[in-house]
Design a protein around this motif. Structure first.
Motif, PDB file in Angstrom:
ATOM      1  N   LEU A 126       0.825  -1.207   0.000  1.00  0.00           N
ATOM      2  CA  LEU A 126       0.000   0.000   0.000  1.00  0.00           C
ATOM      3  C   LEU A 126       0.861   1.258   0.000  1.00  0.00           C
ATOM      4  N   ASP A 127       0.372   2.290  -0.705  1.00  0.00           N
ATOM      5  CA  ASP A 127       1.135   3.524  -0.841  1.00  0.00           C
ATOM      6  C   ASP A 127       0.511   4.716  -0.121  1.00  0.00           C
ATOM      7  N   PHE A 128      -0.800   4.682   0.123  1.00  0.00           N
ATOM      8  CA  PHE A 128      -1.441   5.752   0.884  1.00  0.00           C
ATOM      9  C   PHE A 128      -2.756   5.234   1.470  1.00  0.00           C
ATOM     10  N   VAL A 129      -3.210   5.938   2.508  1.00  0.00           N
ATOM     11  CA  VAL A 129      -4.449   5.570   3.192  1.00  0.00           C
ATOM     12  C   VAL A 129      -5.364   6.779   3.240  1.00  0.00           C
ATOM     13  N   VAL A 130      -6.636   6.566   2.882  1.00  0.00           N
ATOM     14  CA  VAL A 130      -7.662   7.601   2.944  1.00  0.00           C
ATOM     15  C   VAL A 130      -8.508   7.383   4.193  1.00  0.00           C
ATOM     16  N   TYR A 131      -8.674   8.442   4.989  1.00  0.00           N
ATOM     17  CA  TYR A 131      -9.428   8.359   6.244  1.00  0.00           C
ATOM     18  C   TYR A 131     -10.732   9.149   6.127  1.00  0.00           C
ATOM     19  N   ASP A 132     -11.827   8.483   6.459  1.00  0.00           N
ATOM     20  CA  ASP A 132     -13.157   9.085   6.443  1.00  0.00           C
ATOM     21  C   ASP A 132     -13.709   8.992   7.868  1.00  0.00           C
ATOM     22  N   ASN A 133     -14.963   8.696   8.055  1.00  0.00           N
ATOM     23  CA  ASN A 133     -15.479   8.504   9.418  1.00  0.00           C
ATOM     24  C   ASN A 133     -16.539   7.411   9.495  1.00  0.00           C
ATOM     25  N   SER A 134     -16.298   6.331   8.775  1.00  0.00           N
ATOM     26  CA  SER A 134     -17.164   5.163   8.847  1.00  0.00           C
ATOM     27  C   SER A 134     -17.164   4.574  10.257  1.00  0.00           C
ATOM     28  N   PHE A 217      -4.558   2.127  -0.493  1.00  0.00           N
ATOM     29  CA  PHE A 217      -4.493   2.018  -1.948  1.00  0.00           C
ATOM     30  C   PHE A 217      -3.069   1.743  -2.390  1.00  0.00           C
ATOM     31  N   ASP A 218      -2.956   0.876  -3.397  1.00  0.00           N
ATOM     32  CA  ASP A 218      -1.666   0.462  -3.948  1.00  0.00           C
ATOM     33  C   ASP A 218      -1.581   0.972  -5.384  1.00  0.00           C
ATOM     34  N   LEU A 219      -0.592   1.800  -5.690  1.00  0.00           N
ATOM     35  CA  LEU A 219      -0.462   2.367  -7.028  1.00  0.00           C
ATOM     36  C   LEU A 219      -0.303   1.295  -8.103  1.00  0.00           C
ATOM     37  N   ASP A 220       0.196   0.147  -7.735  1.00  0.00           N
ATOM     38  CA  ASP A 220       0.337  -0.923  -8.717  1.00  0.00           C
ATOM     39  C   ASP A 220      -1.010  -1.460  -9.175  1.00  0.00           C
ATOM     40  N   GLN A 221      -2.081  -1.077  -8.480  1.00  0.00           N
ATOM     41  CA  GLN A 221      -3.424  -1.527  -8.863  1.00  0.00           C
ATOM     42  C   GLN A 221      -4.181  -0.488  -9.693  1.00  0.00           C
ATOM     43  N   ILE A 222      -3.513   0.590 -10.080  1.00  0.00           N
ATOM     44  CA  ILE A 222      -4.155   1.561 -10.972  1.00  0.00           C
ATOM     45  C   ILE A 222      -4.580   0.857 -12.260  1.00  0.00           C
ATOM     46  N   ASP A 223      -5.793   1.164 -12.709  1.00  0.00           N
ATOM     47  CA  ASP A 223      -6.345   0.505 -13.886  1.00  0.00           C
ATOM     48  C   ASP A 223      -6.662   1.547 -14.961  1.00  0.00           C
ATOM     49  N   PRO A 224      -5.847   1.631 -16.012  1.00  0.00           N
ATOM     50  CA  PRO A 224      -6.114   2.632 -17.064  1.00  0.00           C
ATOM     51  C   PRO A 224      -7.406   2.377 -17.817  1.00  0.00           C
ATOM     52  N   ALA A 225      -8.015   1.218 -17.618  1.00  0.00           N
ATOM     53  CA  ALA A 225      -9.278   0.899 -18.279  1.00  0.00           C
ATOM     54  C   ALA A 225     -10.485   1.410 -17.509  1.00  0.00           C
ATOM     55  N   ASP A 226     -10.267   2.067 -16.366  1.00  0.00           N
ATOM     56  CA  ASP A 226     -11.378   2.607 -15.595  1.00  0.00           C
ATOM     57  C   ASP A 226     -12.156   3.583 -16.470  1.00  0.00           C
ATOM     58  N   PRO A 227     -13.444   3.318 -16.719  1.00  0.00           N
ATOM     59  CA  PRO A 227     -14.216   4.181 -17.632  1.00  0.00           C
ATOM     60  C   PRO A 227     -14.396   5.606 -17.137  1.00  0.00           C
ATOM     61  N   ASN A 273     -25.293  14.735   3.283  1.00  0.00           N
ATOM     62  CA  ASN A 273     -24.064  15.110   2.590  1.00  0.00           C
ATOM     63  C   ASN A 273     -23.364  13.875   2.055  1.00  0.00           C
ATOM     64  N   GLY A 274     -22.280  14.109   1.312  1.00  0.00           N
ATOM     65  CA  GLY A 274     -21.492  13.026   0.756  1.00  0.00           C
ATOM     66  C   GLY A 274     -20.392  12.578   1.700  1.00  0.00           C
ATOM     67  N   SER A 275     -19.239  12.237   1.143  1.00  0.00           N
ATOM     68  CA  SER A 275     -18.136  11.694   1.940  1.00  0.00           C
ATOM     69  C   SER A 275     -17.604  12.722   2.931  1.00  0.00           C
ATOM     70  N   ASP A 276     -17.108  12.233   4.069  1.00  0.00           N
ATOM     71  CA  ASP A 276     -16.548  13.078   5.130  1.00  0.00           C
ATOM     72  C   ASP A 276     -15.049  12.807   5.218  1.00  0.00           C
ATOM     73  N   ILE A 277     -14.227  13.775   4.888  1.00  0.00           N
ATOM     74  CA  ILE A 277     -12.789  13.550   4.753  1.00  0.00           C
ATOM     75  C   ILE A 277     -12.042  13.977   6.015  1.00  0.00           C
ATOM     76  N   ASP A 278     -11.351  13.017   6.620  1.00  0.00           N
ATOM     77  CA  ASP A 278     -10.544  13.288   7.807  1.00  0.00           C
ATOM     78  C   ASP A 278      -9.083  13.536   7.434  1.00  0.00           C
ATOM     79  N   GLY A 279      -8.622  12.939   6.336  1.00  0.00           N
ATOM     80  CA  GLY A 279      -7.248  13.161   5.904  1.00  0.00           C
ATOM     81  C   GLY A 279      -6.709  12.006   5.090  1.00  0.00           C
ATOM     82  N   VAL A 280      -5.482  12.170   4.581  1.00  0.00           N
ATOM     83  CA  VAL A 280      -4.810  11.141   3.793  1.00  0.00           C
ATOM     84  C   VAL A 280      -3.359  11.073   4.240  1.00  0.00           C
ATOM     85  N   VAL A 281      -2.836   9.857   4.372  1.00  0.00           N
ATOM     86  CA  VAL A 281      -1.434   9.658   4.766  1.00  0.00           C
ATOM     87  C   VAL A 281      -0.727   8.818   3.711  1.00  0.00           C
TER      88      VAL A 281
END
Length: 286
Positions: A126-134, A217-227, A273-281
């Motif tokens: 993994l290369d980064f983590v997204v934090y919300d408030n689930s 999230f792992d950058l090696d899993q980026i998918d250029p076919a994402d529509p 509301n939509g997503s609640d963003i606490d931060g990214v590391v």
């Protein structure tokens, strides 16, 4: 049980002001005791918010520090600095109030962050983590009040590549229904009350859950076919995998078309509301 973060927050404020508890929206089958019990995690979250974030950010945690763009206007949660001022998780059973809330749709459904000109590297796993408030809303460990978000990365801030997220069409509150989204898992890391090292935050404790929580999230899993990644192709995806990225876009899933259905990804009915963003590391930056 559906997530209504703003409604529950308003209920908490009303309760603290000693206004009638009947103002709070209750479930059709919930008793008074059950509704009070549902508010207790928020009381805990409010307590955590009072001591977090710290006045100065820990230098050994590679937080996204710059808000490149943000335009939502959710009452009480419209300060974009909340998305870069540190991680203030409240644990398995409560969501942090120290967040920036996105809109459900439109321009305000998206926020773009950066590391102040630095590059997030592609390293092992993994290369980064997204934090919300689930937070968990049932004895079933698979059932959460979630804010699914679509995550994309960019080198130049114009062309983005993502991870081709997928929704199975099941219950919107079942973790297993969502794959490669942010905003799914609770946040255990709290920079004041439950500190970790940067490397600790990337320790997998099983079932894609991390020691500090959040969604990795792992950058090696980026998918250029994402529509949904119109500006992405194999060359750009390969460049990001090789050289890393500078910009990260988080967008409420409710504002993104599900390619399997041709309509927006589902969102809990009645949510304010939509997503609640606490931060990214990030794991490593340069």
């Amino acid at each position: 049980m559906q997530k209504r973060f703003q409604t529950k927050t308003l209920c908490l404020l009303v309760l603290m002001l000693f206004v009638s508890f009947s103002f709070c929206k209750k479930s059709a089958s919930g008793s008074g005791e059950e509704n009070l019990a549902a508010l207790l995690p928020l009381l805990n979250a409010a307590s955590n918010a009072s001591v977090c974030p710290k006045s100065s950010l820990p230098t050994d945690i590679y937080l996204a520090t710059t808000v490149v763009s943000a335009s939502s206007n959710i009452s009480g949660f419209s300060d974009p600095k909340k998305a870069v001022n540190g991680i203030c998780g409240a644990g398995e059973m409560a969501g942090s109030l120290d967040v920036y809330a996105l809109d459900i749709t439109g321009a305000g459904a998206t926020i773009v962050l950066s590391w102040g000109g630095k590059t997030v590297k592609n390293v092992s796993d993994l290369d980064f983590v997204v934090y919300d408030n689930s937070f968990r809303i049932s004895d079933d460990s698979n059932t959460y009040a979630m804010d699914p978000s679509v995550v994309q990365v960019s080198i130049d801030g114009t062309n983005y590549c993502g991870f081709n997220p997928s929704y199975s069409g099941g219950n919107v509150n079942l973790l297993d229904s969502w794959t490669r989204f942010g905003g799914l898992r609770p946040v255990y890391y709290n920079m004041t009350t439950k500190p970790f090292s940067n490397e600790d935050l990337f320790i997998n404790t099983g079932g894609s859950f991390l020691l500090g929580g959040g969604d990795g999230f792992d950058l090696d899993q980026i998918d250029p076919a994402d529509p949904n990644d119109i500006g992405c192709d194999t060359t750009l995806a390969g460049n990001i995998k090789t050289n890393g990225f500078k910009y990260l876009k988080i967008r409420s899933a409710s504002d993104v078309n599900n390619p399997n259905t041709g309509i927006k990804f589902p969102w809990p009915p009645g949510s304010y509301n939509g997503s609640d963003i606490d931060g990214v590391v990030a794991r490593e930056i340069q």
